[in-house]
Design a protein around this motif. Structure first.
Motif: not given
Length: 306
Positions: A270, A284, A294-295
């Motif tokens: 990550r 990631e 991912l976010r």
């Protein structure tokens, strides 16, 4: 009679490293901080009991997307343990169950610590926020109902005796997420043969963050309203222990649109992803060599930064 209208909530993004005071629940602390910052969206990264003080990171706006990183982080505590007295809750707020004489030495306490260092199994206390059938265990406990609880595996990295006073001691604890310090105090008392409960607790660290750099409510309230947001750590502070991946404008656009990037010489894992205008989110790098989002920060925040 005219009532003063509250100004509309603002979009506040960042992390308040709060030194929570004694006697306040984590949710009450969150709501007070939210009022002082007039923030539209807020959350916390794991609770502290009202009797506990210390580090309680509060997240605002986009930072709430990354709260899980601290929920999963290791924790540090200073725990004040009273020997010879057991209570219904395992701490000073419970009712007395039993009193015993205390005939132990500092050396015996340190010897007991060896039984609780490393990976251990803990049975969660009934007075906890863990849920059974949608209801917290403490609600069953208050109704006089004792439920069977499965043991949970936790890690105690370090136990260090800081002081010993004959009927109690203070210890430093470094542990994994999910560790109940009340249960640890009770279990140590049981091994010593005299019983014990937690008399006081202070959380000193979460992951890379220490309470020494935390802000208390006195300082937050003393600051002018326009200065309070400046006391927050940036959103990416929650990912400070992750490596950085810098992207050019084209790569940034691909990731923001949910695409993937090929990386050949970068280790899998990550990353904090940064574009030309700064932090864009968590990505990631998979084992197949492709980096995926991912976010990500919201489009609105990205436009404000640009």
């Amino acid at each position: 009679m005219n009532q003063r209208r509250r100004p509309p909530r603002r979009l506040v993004n960042g992390v308040l490293m709060l030194d929570k005071p004694f006697g306040m629940s984590s949710n009450d602390a969150l709501q007070k901080a939210r009022r002082l910052l007039n923030a539209a969206k807020a959350g916390h990264t794991g609770t502290l009991d009202p009797m506990a003080t210390g580090l309680l990171p509060l997240t605002f706006g986009e930072a709430t997307k990354f709260s899980q990183t601290l929920l999963d982080a290791d924790k540090g505590y200073i725990a004040d343990v009273r020997l010879g007295v057991t209570t219904t809750t395992g701490d000073a707020e419970g009712e007395l169950i039993e009193e015993r004489s205390v005939l132990v030495s500092a050396a015996e306490i340190e010897q007991a610590f060896t039984s609780f260092t490393g990976e251990i199994d803990q049975i969660p206390p009934m007075f906890s926020a863990l849920k059974r059938d949608g209801k917290p265990l403490y609600e069953y406990a208050r109704a006089g109902i004792e439920l069977e609880r499965a043991p949970r595996r936790v890690s105690i990295y370090q136990l260090r005796l800081l002081s010993f006073s004959g009927d109690g001691f203070v210890m430093e604890v470094c542990c994994s997420k999910g560790t109940y310090i009340r249960t640890l105090a009770e279990d140590i008392g049981r091994v010593l043969g005299c019983g014990a409960h937690l008399r006081g607790l202070r959380r000193t660290s979460i992951g890379p963050f220490a309470v020494a750099s935390a802000i208390d409510f006195e300082r937050l309230e003393a600051a002018a309203e326009f200065e309070r947001e400046g006391l927050l750590a940036p959103v990416d502070a929650l990912l400070a222990d992750l490596p950085i991946e810098c992207l050019d404008p084209g790569e940034t656009g691909i990731l923001l649109n949910g695409g993937r990037l090929k990386r050949s010489a970068t280790p899998a894992g990550r990353y904090r992803a940064y574009g030309p205008n700064g932090f864009i989110g968590l990505a990631e790098l998979r084992a197949d060599g492709f980096m995926v989002p991912l976010r990500l920060l919201s489009t609105q925040v990205q436009e404000e930064k640009a």
